[in-house]
Write a protein that holds these residues in place. Structure first.
Motif, PDB file in Angstrom:
ATOM      1  N   GLU A 114       7.200   6.714  12.341  1.00 49.68           N
ATOM      2  CA  GLU A 114       8.175   6.840  13.423  1.00 49.68           C
ATOM      3  C   GLU A 114       9.149   7.972  13.099  1.00 49.68           C
ATOM      4  OE1 GLU A 114       9.039   2.440  15.102  1.00 49.68           O
ATOM      5  OE2 GLU A 114       9.533   2.724  12.980  1.00 49.68           O
ATOM      6  N   LEU A 116      13.176   8.913  12.665  1.00 46.85           N
ATOM      7  CA  LEU A 116      14.431   8.246  12.342  1.00 46.85           C
ATOM      8  C   LEU A 116      15.558   9.247  12.566  1.00 46.85           C
ATOM      9  CD1 LEU A 116      16.134   5.923  11.139  1.00 46.85           C
ATOM     10  CD2 LEU A 116      15.642   6.868   8.868  1.00 46.85           C
ATOM     11  N   ARG A 136      14.896   4.454  15.690  1.00 44.88           N
ATOM     12  CA  ARG A 136      13.529   4.914  15.436  1.00 44.88           C
ATOM     13  C   ARG A 136      12.804   5.040  16.767  1.00 44.88           C
ATOM     14  NH1 ARG A 136      11.721   3.868   9.929  1.00 44.88           N
ATOM     15  NH2 ARG A 136      13.456   3.028   8.724  1.00 44.88           N
TER      16      ARG A 136
END
Length: 269
Positions: A114, A116, A136
């Motif tokens: 993901e 961040l 995220r």
């Protein structure tokens, strides 16, 4: 209600962390000394140290059988320091970028599969700013994610793409504009890598446009992504090229502050 095993596990973690703190303060300690300080049997202290050693967090000093902090601690500290450094250095640039474009500027890193969001600066046009810090987001549906994917090795890129596919072999649809097919995404990533920035229009949220460019560390690897995002009715098609140029320039400035030197072309003879 927590089980006895849960309580024992927490106690073991607490003792292991205490060992790391003791070694940080004293430099070197033997197992017998650790056991005495922790008030546990020597075999218990040894098991804790052995576990830490397996993870590279402590190491044995060969000539005296005592233990000290291992290189694994440095790796953990380096990862944290790297994140703090890029946030700090970006602050010299992101404020001006946000003011120039008028929209929100985000600093983003790759976190497993993901994105961040590490930092955010609001531009004067962002009247109702959404706080993205700590959030995220999916890699496939964001300009930042596409930048970070585009600059992975082909093997790492494929592994990340495979990790976010559903059982049918598609990506999660967040809007009607989200890229769903992995081959379509791969083609887009090739374009991103060549031109130096990514554009995502209505892919994460309807009415949201984002433009992102890579930030490089001293070794040339991409360590973060810098983006500008705002309402699609303000970041219109006729603003994309000019905005992208500013984002790329700002990302280059941050890269330079992180120690990246743009290779110079050799002189012609």
């Amino acid at each position: 209600m927590a089980s006895t095993n849960d309580g024992a596990s927490v106690q073991s973690v607490d003792r292991a962390l205490t060992i790391l703190q003791l070694l940080a303060a004293d430099g070197e300690l033997g197992v017998t000394e650790m056991a005495g300080i922790l008030k546990v049997h020597k075999s218990t202290a040894f098991r804790l140290v052995a576990t830490l050693e397996n993870h590279g967090l402590v190491e044995q000093v060969s000539h005296n059988s005592r233990y000290r902090l291992g290189v694994g601690v440095l790796r953990l500290a380096g990862a944290t320091r790297g994140r703090l450094d890029v946030v700090r250095e970006s602050r010299y640039v992101t404020g001006d970028l946000a003011n120039s474009i008028g929209e929100t500027v985000n600093l983003v890193i790759l976190a497993n599969s993901e994105t961040l969001y590490l930092d955010q600066v609001a531009g004067p046009s962002a009247l109702q700013i959404h706080n993205w810090v700590g959030r995220r987001n999916p890699l496939h549906a964001t300009a930042n994610g596409q930048v970070l994917l585009a600059h992975q090795s082909l093997r790492a890129r494929d592994e990340l793409i495979d990790s976010i596919l559903d059982n049918a072999g598609h990506f999660t649809a967040l809007t009607s504009h989200t890229v769903l097919d992995p081959e379509t995404l791969r083609s887009k990533l090739d374009t991103v890598a060549k031109r130096g920035y990514a554009v995502a229009i209505d892919e994460l949220e309807e009415g949201l446009t984002a433009i992102a460019a890579p930030i490089r560390g001293g070794d040339g690897d991409v360590i973060a992504s810098l983006s500008v995002s705002g309402p699609s009715f303000r970041l219109t098609a006729d603003r994309i090229d000019a905005t992208a140029a500013l984002v790329v320039e700002a990302a280059g400035q941050i890269s330079a502050r992180m120690g990246f030197a743009v290779p110079r072309l050799g002189r012609r003879t």
